[in-house]
Design an enzyme around this catalytic site. Structure first.
Site, PDB file in Angstrom:
ATOM      1  N   GLY A 141      10.883  37.391   2.340  1.00 45.37           N
ATOM      2  CA  GLY A 141      11.259  38.180   3.513  1.00 45.37           C
ATOM      3  C   GLY A 141      10.286  37.936   4.654  1.00 45.37           C
ATOM      4  N   GLU A 145       5.404   8.162   5.201  1.00 42.50           N
ATOM      5  CA  GLU A 145       5.556   7.300   4.012  1.00 42.50           C
ATOM      6  C   GLU A 145       7.007   6.904   3.788  1.00 42.50           C
ATOM      7  N   ARG A 191       8.107  43.222  -5.668  1.00 45.50           N
ATOM      8  CA  ARG A 191       8.673  43.806  -4.446  1.00 45.50           C
ATOM      9  C   ARG A 191       9.882  44.693  -4.792  1.00 45.50           C
ATOM     10  N   ASN A 219       3.711   1.683  -1.391  1.00 47.04           N
ATOM     11  CA  ASN A 219       4.191   1.992  -2.756  1.00 47.04           C
ATOM     12  C   ASN A 219       3.224   2.915  -3.480  1.00 47.04           C
ATOM     13  N   CYS A 247       0.851  -1.209   0.000  1.00 49.23           N
ATOM     14  CA  CYS A 247       0.000   0.000   0.000  1.00 49.23           C
ATOM     15  C   CYS A 247       0.872   1.239   0.000  1.00 49.23           C
TER      16      CYS A 247
HETATM   17  P1  TGC Z   1      11.326  -6.841   4.409  1.00 45.36           P
HETATM   18  O1  TGC Z   1      11.705  -7.929   5.398  1.00 45.36           O
HETATM   19  O2  TGC Z   1      12.328  -6.301   3.463  1.00 45.36           O
HETATM   20  O3  TGC Z   1      10.060  -7.363   3.579  1.00 45.36           O
HETATM   21  C1  TGC Z   1       8.923  -7.937   4.201  1.00 45.36           C
HETATM   22  C2  TGC Z   1       7.957  -8.353   3.087  1.00 45.36           C
HETATM   23  O4  TGC Z   1       7.472  -7.173   2.433  1.00 45.36           O
HETATM   24  C3  TGC Z   1       7.892  -7.180   1.049  1.00 45.36           C
HETATM   25  N1  TGC Z   1       8.246  -5.795   0.726  1.00 45.36           N
HETATM   26  C4  TGC Z   1       7.506  -5.041  -0.074  1.00 45.36           C
HETATM   27  N2  TGC Z   1       6.409  -5.314  -0.780  1.00 45.36           N
HETATM   28  C5  TGC Z   1       5.883  -4.326  -1.502  1.00 45.36           C
HETATM   29  N3  TGC Z   1       6.419  -3.101  -1.550  1.00 45.36           N
HETATM   30  C6  TGC Z   1       7.514  -2.765  -0.855  1.00 45.36           C
HETATM   31  N4  TGC Z   1       7.997  -1.537  -0.907  1.00 45.36           N
HETATM   32  C7  TGC Z   1       8.126  -3.775  -0.069  1.00 45.36           C
HETATM   33  N5  TGC Z   1       9.192  -3.808   0.747  1.00 45.36           N
HETATM   34  C8  TGC Z   1       9.263  -5.058   1.224  1.00 45.36           C
HETATM   35  C9  TGC Z   1       9.027  -8.159   0.979  1.00 45.36           C
HETATM   36  O5  TGC Z   1       9.141  -8.688  -0.311  1.00 45.36           O
HETATM   37  C10 TGC Z   1       8.577  -9.184   1.981  1.00 45.36           C
HETATM   38  O6  TGC Z   1       7.518  -9.932   1.376  1.00 45.36           O
HETATM   39  P2  TGC Z   1       7.233 -11.494   1.759  1.00 45.36           P
HETATM   40  O7  TGC Z   1       6.070 -11.863   0.925  1.00 45.36           O
HETATM   41  O8  TGC Z   1       8.496 -12.218   1.414  1.00 45.36           O
HETATM   42  O9  TGC Z   1       6.935 -11.513   3.228  1.00 45.36           O
HETATM   43  O10 TGC Z   1      10.680  -5.642   5.195  1.00 45.36           O
HETATM   44  P3  TGC Z   1      11.177  -4.909   6.504  1.00 45.36           P
HETATM   45  O11 TGC Z   1      10.188  -5.159   7.589  1.00 45.36           O
HETATM   46  O12 TGC Z   1      12.621  -5.193   6.768  1.00 45.36           O
HETATM   47  O13 TGC Z   1      10.972  -3.388   6.041  1.00 45.36           O
HETATM   48  C11 TGC Z   1      11.830  -2.712   5.228  1.00 45.36           C
HETATM   49  C12 TGC Z   1      11.544  -1.202   5.312  1.00 45.36           C
HETATM   50  C13 TGC Z   1      12.383  -0.534   6.381  1.00 45.36           C
HETATM   51  C14 TGC Z   1      11.920  -0.634   3.961  1.00 45.36           C
HETATM   52  C15 TGC Z   1      10.047  -0.907   5.614  1.00 45.36           C
HETATM   53  O14 TGC Z   1       9.736  -1.280   6.917  1.00 45.36           O
HETATM   54  C16 TGC Z   1       9.671   0.530   5.445  1.00 45.36           C
HETATM   55  O15 TGC Z   1       9.352   0.961   4.333  1.00 45.36           O
HETATM   56  N6  TGC Z   1       9.641   1.355   6.549  1.00 45.36           N
HETATM   57  C17 TGC Z   1       9.093   2.686   6.516  1.00 45.36           C
HETATM   58  C18 TGC Z   1       7.734   2.689   7.177  1.00 45.36           C
HETATM   59  C19 TGC Z   1       6.775   3.600   6.497  1.00 45.36           C
HETATM   60  O16 TGC Z   1       6.965   4.059   5.399  1.00 45.36           O
HETATM   61  N7  TGC Z   1       5.630   3.856   7.129  1.00 45.36           N
HETATM   62  C20 TGC Z   1       4.601   4.622   6.557  1.00 45.36           C
HETATM   63  C21 TGC Z   1       3.324   4.514   7.355  1.00 45.36           C
HETATM   64  S1  TGC Z   1       1.863   5.068   6.504  1.00 45.36           S
HETATM   65  C22 TGC Z   1       2.042   6.704   6.364  1.00 45.36           C
HETATM   66  O17 TGC Z   1       3.017   7.302   6.675  1.00 45.36           O
HETATM   67  C23 TGC Z   1       0.882   7.397   5.779  1.00 45.36           C
HETATM   68  S2  TGC Z   1       1.096   9.073   5.671  1.00 45.36           S
HETATM   69  C24 TGC Z   1      -0.353   9.641   5.079  1.00 45.36           C
HETATM   70  C25 TGC Z   1      -0.291  10.025   3.637  1.00 45.36           C
HETATM   71  O18 TGC Z   1       0.278   9.336   2.800  1.00 45.36           O
HETATM   72  O19 TGC Z   1      -0.801  11.068   3.292  1.00 45.36           O
HETATM   73  P1  FAD Z   2      11.376   7.058  13.723  1.00 46.82           P
HETATM   74  O1  FAD Z   2      11.207   5.792  12.991  1.00 46.82           O
HETATM   75  O2  FAD Z   2      11.503   7.017  15.198  1.00 46.82           O
HETATM   76  O3  FAD Z   2      12.630   7.828  13.098  1.00 46.82           O
HETATM   77  C1  FAD Z   2      13.268   8.934  13.770  1.00 46.82           C
HETATM   78  C2  FAD Z   2      14.531   9.270  12.976  1.00 46.82           C
HETATM   79  O4  FAD Z   2      15.406   8.141  12.972  1.00 46.82           O
HETATM   80  C3  FAD Z   2      14.229   9.589  11.501  1.00 46.82           C
HETATM   81  O5  FAD Z   2      15.106  10.584  11.044  1.00 46.82           O
HETATM   82  C4  FAD Z   2      14.543   8.269  10.815  1.00 46.82           C
HETATM   83  O6  FAD Z   2      14.865   8.404   9.454  1.00 46.82           O
HETATM   84  C5  FAD Z   2      15.717   7.790  11.631  1.00 46.82           C
HETATM   85  N1  FAD Z   2      15.912   6.342  11.504  1.00 46.82           N
HETATM   86  C6  FAD Z   2      15.085   5.351  11.909  1.00 46.82           C
HETATM   87  N2  FAD Z   2      15.597   4.159  11.587  1.00 46.82           N
HETATM   88  C7  FAD Z   2      16.770   4.392  10.952  1.00 46.82           C
HETATM   89  C8  FAD Z   2      17.774   3.583  10.358  1.00 46.82           C
HETATM   90  N3  FAD Z   2      17.671   2.244  10.321  1.00 46.82           N
HETATM   91  N4  FAD Z   2      18.854   4.188   9.820  1.00 46.82           N
HETATM   92  C9  FAD Z   2      18.981   5.538   9.804  1.00 46.82           C
HETATM   93  N5  FAD Z   2      18.058   6.364  10.340  1.00 46.82           N
HETATM   94  C10 FAD Z   2      16.974   5.793  10.909  1.00 46.82           C
HETATM   95  N6  FAD Z   2       1.406   6.321   9.758  1.00 46.82           N
HETATM   96  C11 FAD Z   2       0.404   5.463   9.436  1.00 46.82           C
HETATM   97  O7  FAD Z   2       0.514   4.253   9.641  1.00 46.82           O
HETATM   98  N7  FAD Z   2      -0.752   5.933   8.875  1.00 46.82           N
HETATM   99  C12 FAD Z   2      -0.961   7.248   8.639  1.00 46.82           C
HETATM  100  O8  FAD Z   2      -2.017   7.630   8.108  1.00 46.82           O
HETATM  101  C13 FAD Z   2       0.081   8.168   8.992  1.00 46.82           C
HETATM  102  N8  FAD Z   2      -0.124   9.507   8.834  1.00 46.82           N
HETATM  103  C14 FAD Z   2       0.812  10.391   9.342  1.00 46.82           C
HETATM  104  C15 FAD Z   2       0.512  11.751   9.363  1.00 46.82           C
HETATM  105  C16 FAD Z   2       1.423  12.640   9.937  1.00 46.82           C
HETATM  106  C17 FAD Z   2       1.077  14.095  10.030  1.00 46.82           C
HETATM  107  C18 FAD Z   2       2.667  12.183  10.426  1.00 46.82           C
HETATM  108  C19 FAD Z   2       3.676  13.137  11.002  1.00 46.82           C
HETATM  109  C20 FAD Z   2       2.970  10.834  10.396  1.00 46.82           C
HETATM  110  C21 FAD Z   2       2.025   9.911   9.875  1.00 46.82           C
HETATM  111  N9  FAD Z   2       2.260   8.532   9.926  1.00 46.82           N
HETATM  112  C22 FAD Z   2       1.259   7.659   9.573  1.00 46.82           C
HETATM  113  C23 FAD Z   2       3.457   8.014  10.592  1.00 46.82           C
HETATM  114  C24 FAD Z   2       4.720   8.067   9.722  1.00 46.82           C
HETATM  115  O9  FAD Z   2       4.692   7.107   8.737  1.00 46.82           O
HETATM  116  C25 FAD Z   2       5.932   7.880  10.656  1.00 46.82           C
HETATM  117  O10 FAD Z   2       6.050   9.085  11.398  1.00 46.82           O
HETATM  118  C26 FAD Z   2       7.194   7.573   9.896  1.00 46.82           C
HETATM  119  O11 FAD Z   2       7.141   6.288   9.321  1.00 46.82           O
HETATM  120  C27 FAD Z   2       8.467   7.673  10.787  1.00 46.82           C
HETATM  121  O12 FAD Z   2       8.303   7.032  12.003  1.00 46.82           O
HETATM  122  P2  FAD Z   2       8.645   7.786  13.378  1.00 46.82           P
HETATM  123  O13 FAD Z   2       7.954   9.102  13.362  1.00 46.82           O
HETATM  124  O14 FAD Z   2       8.311   6.857  14.477  1.00 46.82           O
HETATM  125  O15 FAD Z   2      10.189   8.067  13.332  1.00 46.82           O
END
Ligand code: TGC
Ligand code: FAD
Length: 394
Positions: free
Chosen positions: A349, A373, A278, A250, A248
């Site tokens: 400014g 994300e 300005r 992605n 999701c």
């Molecule tokens: P890893 O062990 O590498 O993989 C686990 C399973 O996931 C698959 N996979 C993916 N599949 C699709 N797309 C991707 N980008 C994928 N990355 C990995 C992989 O193939 C494996 O599949 P399976 O079937 O073999 O089990 O995963 P990991 O747990 O070590 O994670 C790697 C990492 C650090 C890159 C991942 O945890 C990550 O992307 N962390 C960042 C978290 C993040 O982005 N959170 C966002 C929360 S939602 C949000 O912020 C909404 S904001 C609201 C808005 O958008 O407006």
């Molecule tokens: P942390 O993971 O604690 O990271 C703190 C710092 O450490 C960052 O600079 C990070 O890059 C760094 N760091 C962490 N691990 C490493 C590493 N291995 N190597 C180097 N640096 C590292 N999440 C949802 O699920 N759904 C939502 O709808 C959603 N909406 C959001 C809306 C807002 C306004 C905000 C602020 C966040 C939202 N999020 C949501 C959460 C968002 O995805 C997380 O804030 C984000 O994934 C980072 O997690 P964290 O804030 O816990 O920071």
């Protein structure tokens, strides 16, 4: 010998990227741009200041425009190309990142998992109403202690007869307290599973997070699940690993790669107009070399960001876009947009710190976009792993 007469470049489309869009894409882009200019831009500064948005009105308007889940096929969704979805995100984020978030969360994070991993019955039940904006969804992955590393989540679900009982909490969830359903990811004996949780379920609450200094035109909440019981047919049957939520992401990250260009474009255009009007030292500040350098850097960043986003869009439409390439787009376009916003702020400014202009609002919003994300650092490591073959996450 006849000379070729070159036209002067358009300051708003220096490379004529417009020509790379199809008529259909231009029409869609213009429709969204028109809506944003009429309904969002005049109001969003006040919403941002108040920390409140007209949720029901936005949901209805975006539903009527066919923008919710717009790149999904069937079930009442518009079924546009991915590029068209990206262009819509760009125009929305030129208004405000929080407004783009509203649409991204509904389409890419709440509808997409149901569309991709849901049963036929779940799709029929939820997607048409979500596409119309009658049912709002949110996406619960992040927890207080599990942000960049969502696989460490503690929220868990266990089977109890034909039901599931979910316990835990999620943090920073966009639209959490205004959603009708939450797509909640939880640890189970069968791996990480996704659940459709109606937000009126007993034991579910979603307190709103206040005092935000960024993304104020967006609702952000905690989700608390205290023995929340859902029937088995509220479990998404199609996935039982982190692949579910990460797939999701992605989708949403793709939208952000476009969206960030919209925020940057708004900052650049505001700064360009300001610099021409300005007067200081008896001349427009745009006549100073230092200001021109800033404007050119901004213009180049916006144009390059647009080319990158379009390239990713074309690859996605061809079915060839990889998650690492999505990381490239999110990483580079967001950091550049933030830089553009900061530069534009300096050109304005003192006016640059007010909400009379969109620049400071975009700049503050982009701090969130930089973090959610997948943070800038996480996307660096995703690409680092791709080019070295070495994992540097731990
Ligand atoms: P890893 O062990 O590498 O993989 C686990 C399973 O996931 C698959 N996979 C993916 N599949 C699709 N797309 C991707 N980008 C994928 N990355 C990995 C992989 O193939 C494996 O599949 P399976 O079937 O073999 O089990 O995963 P990991 O747990 O070590 O994670 C790697 C990492 C650090 C890159 C991942 O945890 C990550 O992307 N962390 C960042 C978290 C993040 O982005 N959170 C966002 C929360 S939602 C949000 O912020 C909404 S904001 C609201 C808005 O958008 O407006
Ligand atoms: P942390 O993971 O604690 O990271 C703190 C710092 O450490 C960052 O600079 C990070 O890059 C760094 N760091 C962490 N691990 C490493 C590493 N291995 N190597 C180097 N640096 C590292 N999440 C949802 O699920 N759904 C939502 O709808 C959603 N909406 C959001 C809306 C807002 C306004 C905000 C602020 C966040 C939202 N999020 C949501 C959460 C968002 O995805 C997380 O804030 C984000 O994934 C980072 O997690 P964290 O804030 O816990 O920071």
């Amino acid at each position: 010998m006849s000379q070729i007469a070159f036209e002067k470049p358009d300051p708003h489309d220096f490379l004529e990227i417009n020509m790379l869009l199809s008529d259909e894409e231009r029409l869609l882009r213009d429709t969204v741009r028109d809506y944003v200019e009429k309904e969002i831009t005049p109001n969003v500064g006040d919403w941002w200041e108040a920390g409140e948005i007209p949720v029901a009105d936005l949901a209805k308007a975006f539903g009527d425009l066919g923008m919710l889940g717009m790149h999904l096929e069937g079930y009442g969704c518009a079924g546009t190309s991915a590029t068209a979805y990206g262009l819509a995100c760009l125009e929305l984020e030129a208004g405000d990142s929080g407004i783009r978030s509203f649409v991204s969360v509904q389409g890419s994070l709440a509808m997409f998992p149901i569309w991709k991993f849901g049963s036929e019955e779940q799709k029929q039940t939820w997607l048409p109403r979500m596409a119309r904006g009658e049912v709002l969804g949110c996406f619960g992955l992040t927890e207080t202690d599990s942000g960049s590393d969502p696989a460490s989540m503690r929220t868990g679900a266990r089977r109890d007869g034909s039901d599931w009982v979910i316990n835990g909490s999620k943090m920073w969830i966009t639209n959490g307290s205004v959603a009708d359903i939450a797509v909640v990811w939880a640890r189970t004996d069968e791996g990480v599973r996704g659940f459709i949780v109606p937000t009126d379920s007993r034991g579910f609450s979603a307190p709103e997070i206040k005092k935000k200094a960024s993304l104020r035109a967006s609702v952000t909440s905690e989700l608390i699940l205290d023995d929340v019981r859902v029937p088995d047919d509220f479990l998404l049957p199609g996935v039982s690993s982190m692949r579910g939520p990460l797939s999701c992401l992605n989708e949403a990250r793709f939208g952000i790669a476009f969206g960030a260009v919209g925020a940057a474009r708004s900052c650049y255009e505001t700064a360009l107009a300001y610099a021409q009007e300005r007067i200081q030292f008896g001349q427009p500040i745009g006549s100073f070399q230092l200001t021109q350098q800033k404007l050119v850097e901004m213009m180049v960043a916006v144009q390059k960001g647009m080319l990158l986003a379009l390239h990713l869009g074309r690859r996605k439409d061809d079915g060839r876009l990889t998650p690492e390439q999505v990381s490239f787009g999110k990483f580079d376009n967001v950091r550049n947009a933030l830089e553009v916003a900061r530069t534009a702020r300096s050109i304005l400014g003192a006016n640059g710190i007010t909400l009379e202009y969109p620049v400071f609002r975009h700049m503050a919003n982009l701090e969130t976009v930089y973090t959610y994300e997948g943070t800038n650092e996480i996307h660096t490591l995703v690409m680092g792993q791709a080019i070295t073959g070495l994992d540097a996450f731990t």
